[in-house]
Write a protein that holds these residues in place. Sequence first.
Motif, mmCIF file in Angstrom:
data_model
loop_
_atom_site.group_PDB
_atom_site.id
_atom_site.type_symbol
_atom_site.label_atom_id
_atom_site.label_comp_id
_atom_site.label_asym_id
_atom_site.label_seq_id
_atom_site.Cartn_x
_atom_site.Cartn_y
_atom_site.Cartn_z
ATOM 1 N N SER A 1 -6.350 5.064 5.818
ATOM 2 C CA SER A 1 -7.147 3.903 6.245
ATOM 3 C C SER A 1 -6.871 3.475 7.681
ATOM 4 O O SER A 1 -7.566 2.624 8.220
ATOM 5 C CB SER A 1 -6.875 2.718 5.314
ATOM 6 O OG SER A 1 -5.514 2.327 5.384
ATOM 7 N N THR B 1 -2.169 6.160 1.365
ATOM 8 C CA THR B 1 -3.346 5.306 1.487
ATOM 9 C C THR B 1 -3.370 4.637 2.862
ATOM 10 O O THR B 1 -4.432 4.521 3.509
ATOM 11 C CB THR B 1 -3.343 4.223 0.393
ATOM 12 O OG1 THR B 1 -3.283 4.870 -0.878
ATOM 13 C CG2 THR B 1 -4.584 3.351 0.480
ATOM 14 N N THR C 1 0.848 -1.195 0.000
ATOM 15 C CA THR C 1 0.000 0.000 0.000
ATOM 16 C C THR C 1 0.883 1.244 0.000
ATOM 17 O O THR C 1 1.928 1.269 0.654
ATOM 18 C CB THR C 1 -0.900 0.026 1.251
ATOM 19 O OG1 THR C 1 -1.637 -1.187 1.331
ATOM 20 C CG2 THR C 1 -1.854 1.211 1.223
#
Length: 289
Positions: A288, A284, A280
């Motif tokens: 998250s 991001t 990732t």
Amino acid sequence: MNAVENHPSRRTAQWWGLLGAAFGGPWAPRARPGSGHVHCEPDWSWHLVLSDHDLWCVLDGIGRARLNGRDISLTAGCALMLRPGDEIEARHDPRSPLTVAYQHYAHDDPGHGGTADGCPPHLLPPRLVHLDDLPEVRRHLDGLARLRRRPGPDTSARTTTALAALLLEIHAQAARAAGDLPVLMDRRIHDVVEWLTRHPARRLDVHAAAASAELSADQFSRLFRRETGQSFRAYQVAVRIDRARELLAESGMTVSQVATVLGYADHRLFARQFKEHTGTAPGTWKRSA
């Protein structure tokens, strides 16, 4: 099939869970009178039938013991985990006198009318343990000694917790000796790994790391890979990315700030390594978390 075979093996997490629950609850070890760190006198000898449990650890010197009819050589790192009813006889070589640390304790259960020897036998360590990390056991013993020297309203609770931690360490070292747990990481590599973990932003050259371990660079690299399963460089990057994940998830720092505090002059390199390890992009990941 005996009683021990009816219980999970100490190779399993279930067994260790049972042990932790017992030591934290009904069979919590409680210190009893009788503890110390002594240099045995030249004519010292010992003959006793135990009325409680006794952790008796050889720190230095040479001797011999007879425990319940079994002959035992006594050297540094030998721990006797004596139980109520055990008969012990011991002597030492006056030219190399024993230095020992000991702690008497009980696994009683006052709430249920238990006795000093009421702990289930399969949750007790072997009577003889050859320690592979004597300094760690000494650290626990020294902590208990400090608690005894400065008694207060917290002493009983803290002593119980400290004694349980000590006994869990003895259990773990006995399990490693029997092949039930993985062996400890080589101390030289462990020290380097600890340094890397504490200083994720620092760049440590393999030659400097090898010198600190008193090895050549080639010897160090081979040993490091054997002990960690990774190359020295790959491990450094992994440590740095682990810290980056924590900072992105738990602090208010931006991706650029995290890259900077972890020593990345090139933020694109940071983003690439982060994605290689996590799958990732760092931005991001932060959104998250």
